[in-house]
Design a protein around this motif. Structure first.
Motif, PDB file in Angstrom:
ATOM      1  N   VAL A 166      11.482   3.412   0.654  1.00  0.00           N
ATOM      2  CA  VAL A 166      11.352   3.938  -0.707  1.00  0.00           C
ATOM      3  C   VAL A 166      10.978   5.417  -0.640  1.00  0.00           C
ATOM      4  O   VAL A 166      10.414   5.896   0.350  1.00  0.00           O
ATOM      5  CB  VAL A 166      10.291   3.165  -1.518  1.00  0.00           C
ATOM      6  N   SER A 167      11.308   6.137  -1.722  1.00  0.00           N
ATOM      7  CA  SER A 167      11.037   7.580  -1.755  1.00  0.00           C
ATOM      8  C   SER A 167      10.891   8.029  -3.203  1.00  0.00           C
ATOM      9  O   SER A 167      11.461   7.434  -4.121  1.00  0.00           O
ATOM     10  CB  SER A 167      12.191   8.345  -1.091  1.00  0.00           C
ATOM     11  N   GLN A 168      10.149   9.109  -3.374  1.00  0.00           N
ATOM     12  CA  GLN A 168      10.023   9.728  -4.692  1.00  0.00           C
ATOM     13  C   GLN A 168      11.039  10.859  -4.877  1.00  0.00           C
ATOM     14  O   GLN A 168      11.479  11.124  -5.994  1.00  0.00           O
ATOM     15  CB  GLN A 168       8.615  10.295  -4.885  1.00  0.00           C
TER      16      GLN A 168
ATOM     17  N   GLY B  31      13.908  11.444  -2.566  1.00  0.00           N
ATOM     18  CA  GLY B  31      15.202  11.228  -1.927  1.00  0.00           C
ATOM     19  C   GLY B  31      15.314  11.843  -0.561  1.00  0.00           C
ATOM     20  O   GLY B  31      16.340  11.682   0.115  1.00  0.00           O
ATOM     21  N   ASP B  32      14.284  12.555  -0.111  1.00  0.00           N
ATOM     22  CA  ASP B  32      14.306  13.183   1.213  1.00  0.00           C
ATOM     23  C   ASP B  32      13.361  12.481   2.181  1.00  0.00           C
ATOM     24  O   ASP B  32      13.707  12.253   3.347  1.00  0.00           O
ATOM     25  CB  ASP B  32      13.926  14.666   1.103  1.00  0.00           C
ATOM     26  N   HIS B  33      12.171  12.192   1.714  1.00  0.00           N
ATOM     27  CA  HIS B  33      11.169  11.591   2.586  1.00  0.00           C
ATOM     28  C   HIS B  33      10.979  10.129   2.177  1.00  0.00           C
ATOM     29  O   HIS B  33      10.579   9.843   1.044  1.00  0.00           O
ATOM     30  CB  HIS B  33       9.840  12.358   2.496  1.00  0.00           C
ATOM     31  N   PHE B  34      11.279   9.222   3.115  1.00  0.00           N
ATOM     32  CA  PHE B  34      11.225   7.793   2.824  1.00  0.00           C
ATOM     33  C   PHE B  34      10.107   7.125   3.610  1.00  0.00           C
ATOM     34  O   PHE B  34       9.856   7.472   4.784  1.00  0.00           O
ATOM     35  CB  PHE B  34      12.557   7.124   3.179  1.00  0.00           C
ATOM     36  N   ASP B  35       9.466   6.181   2.964  1.00  0.00           N
ATOM     37  CA  ASP B  35       8.450   5.348   3.607  1.00  0.00           C
ATOM     38  C   ASP B  35       8.987   3.927   3.733  1.00  0.00           C
ATOM     39  O   ASP B  35       9.704   3.432   2.857  1.00  0.00           O
ATOM     40  CB  ASP B  35       7.155   5.321   2.777  1.00  0.00           C
ATOM     41  N   LEU B  36       8.616   3.270   4.826  1.00  0.00           N
ATOM     42  CA  LEU B  36       9.056   1.898   5.054  1.00  0.00           C
ATOM     43  C   LEU B  36       8.315   0.952   4.107  1.00  0.00           C
ATOM     44  O   LEU B  36       7.091   0.904   4.085  1.00  0.00           O
ATOM     45  CB  LEU B  36       8.795   1.486   6.502  1.00  0.00           C
ATOM     46  N   LEU B  37       9.064   0.208   3.313  1.00  0.00           N
ATOM     47  CA  LEU B  37       8.474  -0.806   2.442  1.00  0.00           C
ATOM     48  C   LEU B  37       8.307  -2.126   3.190  1.00  0.00           C
ATOM     49  O   LEU B  37       7.341  -2.864   2.979  1.00  0.00           O
ATOM     50  CB  LEU B  37       9.357  -1.013   1.206  1.00  0.00           C
ATOM     51  N   GLY B  38       9.239  -2.426   4.078  1.00  0.00           N
ATOM     52  CA  GLY B  38       9.164  -3.651   4.862  1.00  0.00           C
ATOM     53  C   GLY B  38      10.477  -3.896   5.578  1.00  0.00           C
ATOM     54  O   GLY B  38      11.495  -3.239   5.319  1.00  0.00           O
ATOM     55  N   SER B  39      10.482  -4.847   6.523  1.00  0.00           N
ATOM     56  CA  SER B  39      11.700  -5.146   7.280  1.00  0.00           C
ATOM     57  C   SER B  39      11.718  -6.623   7.645  1.00  0.00           C
ATOM     58  O   SER B  39      10.692  -7.309   7.614  1.00  0.00           O
ATOM     59  CB  SER B  39      11.789  -4.282   8.541  1.00  0.00           C
ATOM     60  N   THR B  40      12.904  -7.100   8.003  1.00  0.00           N
ATOM     61  CA  THR B  40      13.105  -8.500   8.388  1.00  0.00           C
ATOM     62  C   THR B  40      14.034  -8.545   9.587  1.00  0.00           C
ATOM     63  O   THR B  40      15.063  -7.858   9.616  1.00  0.00           O
ATOM     64  CB  THR B  40      13.739  -9.297   7.228  1.00  0.00           C
TER      65      THR B  40
ATOM     66  N   LEU C 169      17.073   5.338  -8.936  1.00  0.00           N
ATOM     67  CA  LEU C 169      16.667   4.670 -10.177  1.00  0.00           C
ATOM     68  C   LEU C 169      16.501   5.635 -11.341  1.00  0.00           C
ATOM     69  O   LEU C 169      16.271   5.199 -12.474  1.00  0.00           O
ATOM     70  CB  LEU C 169      15.363   3.904  -9.953  1.00  0.00           C
ATOM     71  N   GLY C 170      16.607   6.941 -11.075  1.00  0.00           N
ATOM     72  CA  GLY C 170      16.529   7.939 -12.144  1.00  0.00           C
ATOM     73  C   GLY C 170      15.137   8.475 -12.388  1.00  0.00           C
ATOM     74  O   GLY C 170      14.960   9.650 -12.724  1.00  0.00           O
ATOM     75  N   GLU C 171      14.133   7.632 -12.237  1.00  0.00           N
ATOM     76  CA  GLU C 171      12.737   8.026 -12.384  1.00  0.00           C
ATOM     77  C   GLU C 171      11.892   7.005 -11.638  1.00  0.00           C
ATOM     78  O   GLU C 171      12.355   5.901 -11.340  1.00  0.00           O
ATOM     79  CB  GLU C 171      12.345   8.078 -13.861  1.00  0.00           C
ATOM     80  N   PRO C 172      10.662   7.322 -11.308  1.00  0.00           N
ATOM     81  CA  PRO C 172       9.827   6.364 -10.576  1.00  0.00           C
ATOM     82  C   PRO C 172       9.630   5.068 -11.356  1.00  0.00           C
ATOM     83  O   PRO C 172       9.396   5.079 -12.570  1.00  0.00           O
ATOM     84  CB  PRO C 172       8.505   7.119 -10.391  1.00  0.00           C
TER      85      PRO C 172
ATOM     86  N   GLN D 157       5.325   2.556  -6.559  1.00  0.00           N
ATOM     87  CA  GLN D 157       6.121   3.474  -7.348  1.00  0.00           C
ATOM     88  C   GLN D 157       7.197   4.121  -6.464  1.00  0.00           C
ATOM     89  O   GLN D 157       6.909   4.621  -5.377  1.00  0.00           O
ATOM     90  CB  GLN D 157       5.231   4.567  -7.942  1.00  0.00           C
ATOM     91  N   ALA D 158       8.448   4.114  -6.945  1.00  0.00           N
ATOM     92  CA  ALA D 158       9.536   4.729  -6.185  1.00  0.00           C
ATOM     93  C   ALA D 158      10.693   5.036  -7.122  1.00  0.00           C
ATOM     94  O   ALA D 158      10.964   4.293  -8.066  1.00  0.00           O
ATOM     95  CB  ALA D 158       9.998   3.811  -5.065  1.00  0.00           C
ATOM     96  N   ARG D 159      11.360   6.150  -6.845  1.00  0.00           N
ATOM     97  CA  ARG D 159      12.596   6.475  -7.566  1.00  0.00           C
ATOM     98  C   ARG D 159      13.826   6.086  -6.738  1.00  0.00           C
ATOM     99  O   ARG D 159      14.841   5.660  -7.303  1.00  0.00           O
ATOM    100  CB  ARG D 159      12.636   7.973  -7.884  1.00  0.00           C
ATOM    101  N   PHE D 160      13.733   6.230  -5.426  1.00  0.00           N
ATOM    102  CA  PHE D 160      14.865   5.925  -4.550  1.00  0.00           C
ATOM    103  C   PHE D 160      14.520   4.700  -3.703  1.00  0.00           C
ATOM    104  O   PHE D 160      13.406   4.586  -3.184  1.00  0.00           O
ATOM    105  CB  PHE D 160      15.180   7.111  -3.626  1.00  0.00           C
ATOM    106  N   VAL D 161      15.504   3.807  -3.554  1.00  0.00           N
ATOM    107  CA  VAL D 161      15.354   2.638  -2.677  1.00  0.00           C
ATOM    108  C   VAL D 161      16.507   2.657  -1.684  1.00  0.00           C
ATOM    109  O   VAL D 161      17.679   2.730  -2.077  1.00  0.00           O
ATOM    110  CB  VAL D 161      15.356   1.321  -3.475  1.00  0.00           C
ATOM    111  N   LYS D 162      16.146   2.628  -0.401  1.00  0.00           N
ATOM    112  CA  LYS D 162      17.149   2.644   0.666  1.00  0.00           C
ATOM    113  C   LYS D 162      17.156   1.289   1.368  1.00  0.00           C
ATOM    114  O   LYS D 162      16.102   0.746   1.704  1.00  0.00           O
ATOM    115  CB  LYS D 162      16.855   3.750   1.675  1.00  0.00           C
TER     116      LYS D 162
END
Length: 763
Positions: free
Chosen positions: A688-690, A692-701, A657-660, A726-731
């Motif tokens: 999601v990540s700030q 781009g290396d370390h990602f946290d789970l936002l949710g799953s289905t 996203l370029g920035e958080p 807040q997140a800059r990267f969404v996976k």
């Protein structure tokens, strides 16, 4: 004559055909009288040597002569319908004279010369004479289709013409949706007007048996009726009288009706009527969904073979055509592999595979029909266990089947999905694509077998009778010219533009005949470009000539703050949020009765850097590497160009996203159509990540257990609230469902996964 018509005439000169421009006086004739010739004749010369350059004029009283042994019933009926006071006369005083000639004119060939005092036609036989009549009819003013009792004028022309391909057909599927006998006759009339000479009539299928068989009445009583998913009943079957009338009607117009009796697959309707015809003997309903089914005729059951021979005996009594189409396509061998009778038959015959069993099965059918003086034709799958003796091949999975058939010494008819499937939407195959078809590839030349013709195919899974004409035409018109005129006309520079000029003139005639053609292509295209972050700039542009219309963006109901936007084709709308752009299409400034819908999304991730962990299928790229974040969403048509897909793989993608940003919602749509092997992912995860290396789970289905009712295709949205995180990267990770499940007709085959857009909403 306009400059565009001169361009069309010049094309013939460039291709070696003799097509000359006429004198200035002839230029003044109504353009439709010469430009309306479709297919284009092999040689056409506009004559200027007659008195003042004029052609033949009639005051409404017409003397006509033709050989007694040439039946010209359709011409007689047309002249009467046009209100002309016509009569048979002797050769010497005939104003329109048909003559027999022994001069070689080519297949279905004729010459037609319009002089100032008469029209002279020469042909070797009645078929060539009828093709000449078709050309003469197209030279007459279009209003004559409604009536011209005061007469007409013809341009002074000299035409010499013949057919490029011997077999020029349309497949009409009346099984998925029954079509009235009167409609079938209307279709024959439309084909004959364009010099097509084969109606390939698809009469038996999984979803309906339409062919009357006295020995087995349940085929139509039970197999001709199905209950739809909504509880309504769809049915219909032809009587033997219907068929006799249609065959005779077609023969008068020199159209051969080739029936298709599907075997050994696509036979569920027959199995519903007589369960003992299948391997299991199970009582099965007539299916109302589309696809390829496991249950087919039992190839090891002698009673099944006796049944089919009896069916084909009655078929031959109804249809005099030399060729009988037996299908042979899309035959799963699952039941045969498990069937004791089929395995015993293979052992008895020393066969090594179920594919060879199919060839044996079709060989026995072919031998039975050969004893009746008939020849079988089958779809290109009949080559898989070895070519059945004497069989013709219809190549639909590209051109390879036709090429192989010619190498094996047999004849082929070409109808590849790439150019000839008229049930496909315009986005897949438009008129220009159809017109570009080259039916005789070099690889098929110089062999004992040959490509004898081509067909355009109108399958009716998604086309009840009222939609068929608009799907067939004008694409079949382009193919009619390909099949009759050949590459000497259609492959020249500028040929398509010249064809469109003649198509416009032909369309005037269609207006009087009740033929309701569709559009020549997708009328408008949407261009989605980046704007400020969170918005996209959406511009709808014309994709074919004369297209325009009103444009409206309507946000989805879950986007209450988004605005409704309005504009016109060519203007740019700045879109925020999820919704659809609807275009009320106009052609030449008049509403076309067509609304094109483009799902779009203005969101934080649109046109932002995107990283993929997979390589999309070359058939479903969605538009390229940026497709999953380009502001376009997919429609209910998975071939619309917006869906990205893989087979047997997971899909993982990350957007920067370029920035958080504070996330409000993330969303993706997946496609579900299990009959086409398209399943929902087993699991969908958003991370999601700030950095781009370390990602946290936002949710799953968990999604793989969701199935569309009755196998229908649908779009399934999956979304997750962002909660302001807040997140800059969404996976996004979508886990493939794996192989098709055991209950599926393609069990153990890798499934497809389709998705459209990773939507990121926030601020």
């Amino acid at each position: 004559m306009t400059w565009r018509l001169c361009l069309g005439l010049a094309l013939g000169l460039m291709s070696g055909l003799w097509i000359g421009c006429a004198s200035p006086q002839v230029h003044g004739l109504p353009q439709g009288q010469t430009a309306g010739l479709v297919p284009m004749p092999a040689s056409l010369k506009l004559r200027g040597e007659n008195s003042q350059g004029r052609g033949f004029r009639s005051d409404g009283v017409l003397k006509v002569s033709w050989p007694e042994h040439w039946a010209m019933t359709p011409m007689e009926a047309w002249l009467t319908h046009a209100g002309l006071a016509w009569s048979r006369s002797h050769r010497d005083d005939a104003q329109v004279l048909w003559s027999h000639t022994d001069q070689p004119l080519g297949p279905e060939g004729y010459t037609l010369t319009v002089e100032n005092d008469r029209v002279v036609v020469e042909a070797q036989d009645a078929e060539g004479a009828f093709r000449a009549w078709t050309t003469l009819r197209q030279l007459m003013p279009a209003v004559c289709e409604q009536g011209c009792p005061r007469g007409f004028e013809l341009p002074a022309v000299a035409i010499q013409d013949s057919a490029y391909l011997a077999h020029r057909g349309l497949l009409l599927d009346c099984c998925r949706h029954f079509m009235a006998p009167s409609f079938v006759k209307d279709m024959i009339d439309a084909l004959a007007l364009q010099k097509m000479n084969v109606l390939h009539w698809h009469l038996t299928e999984d979803q309906g048996w339409r062919l009357p068989i006295e020995a087995y009445p349940k085929l139509t009583e039970v197999g001709g009726v199905r209950t739809e998913a909504d509880g309504t009943v769809h049915g219909g079957a032809y009587t033997k009288q219907d068929i006799a009338e249609i065959v005779a009607y077609a023969a008068e117009r020199h159209v051969t009706v080739v029936p298709e009796v599907e075997l050994p697959g696509h036979s569920r309707a027959a199995l519903a009527a007589y369960p003992w015809l299948g391997c299991t003997g199970d009582t099965l309903p007539v299916p109302h969904n589309w696809g390829v089914f496991k249950d087919v005729y039992c190839a090891g059951n002698d009673s099944t073979m006796a049944f089919l021979k009896a069916v084909l005996d009655e078929t031959c009594e109804m249809f005099p055509s030399e060729v009988i189409h037996i299908g042979g396509d899309e035959v799963p061998k699952v039941r045969w592999a498990e069937c004791p009778k089929c395995q015993a038959k293979m052992a008895e015959l020393g066969l090594h595979s179920e594919a060879e069993l199919q060839t044996h099965f079709i060989n026995e059918i072919g031998a039975h029909l050969a004893r009746k003086g008939r020849r079988i034709m089958g779809w290109d799958e009949i080559l898989e266990g070895g070519l059945p003796e004497g069989a013709m091949v219809q190549s639909w999975r590209g051109m390879d089947g036709a090429v192989e058939a010619t190498h094996l010494g047999t004849d082929a008819v070409v109808s590849p999905t790439s150019h000839c499937y008229l049930d496909y939407p315009l986005r897949s195959t438009d008129l220009e694509e159809a017109y570009s078809f080259v039916p005789l590839p070099e690889e098929a030349m110089g062999h004992e077998g040959q490509i004898v013709g081509g067909e355009c195919n109108m399958w009716s899974e998604h086309a009840p009778q009222h939609l068929v004409m608009s799907k067939v035409f004008p694409r079949a018109t382009g193919l009619a010219e390909v099949f009759w005129s050949g590459p000497a006309v259609t492959q020249q520079p500028g040929a398509y533009d010249a064809f469109l000029v003649r198509l416009d003139a032909l369309s005037q005639r269609w207006g009087f005949l009740g033929v309701t053609p569709g559009l020549e292509g997708v009328p408008v295209e949407v261009d989605v470009q980046p704007d400020t972050q969170g918005q996209v700039a959406v511009t709808v542009r014309p994709a074919i000539r004369n297209a325009g219309g009103l444009v409206t963006f309507t946000p989805d109901s879950e986007m209450p703050s988004a605005e409704v936007l309005r504009g016109r084709v060519g203007e740019t709308l700045r879109v925020s949020g999820i919704g659809s752009v609807d275009v009320d299409v106009a052609m030449r400034g008049r509403k076309a009765g067509v609304v094109e819908r483009f799902p779009v999304a203005g969101h934080l991730g649109a046109h932002r850097p995107l990283e993929l962990s997979y390589v999309p299928s070359v058939h479903y790229t969605g538009g390229g590497p940026q497709a999953m974040a380009d502001g376009r969403r997919g429609s209910l048509d998975f071939r619309d160009g917006a869906w990205q897909a893989v087979q047997g793989q997971d899909m993982m993608l990350t957007v920067d996203l370029g920035e958080p940003k504070a996330l409000e919602k993330v969303q993706v749509q997946c496609y579900l159509y299990q009959d086409a092997w398209i399943f929902l992912p087993r699991e969908i995860r958003w991370e999601v990540s700030q950095d781009g290396d370390h990602f946290d789970l936002l949710g799953s289905t968990q999604a793989n257990d969701v199935l569309a009712p009755d196998g229908r295709q649908t779009v399934v949205p999956f979304s997750l609230e962002g909660g302001g995180k807040q997140a800059r990267f969404v996976k996004l990770t979508m886990v493939n469902a794996g192989v098709c499940p055991a209950w599926h007709d393609a069990a153990t085959e890798p499934s497809w996964l389709f998705a459209d857009e990773l939507v990121v909403l926030g601020r």
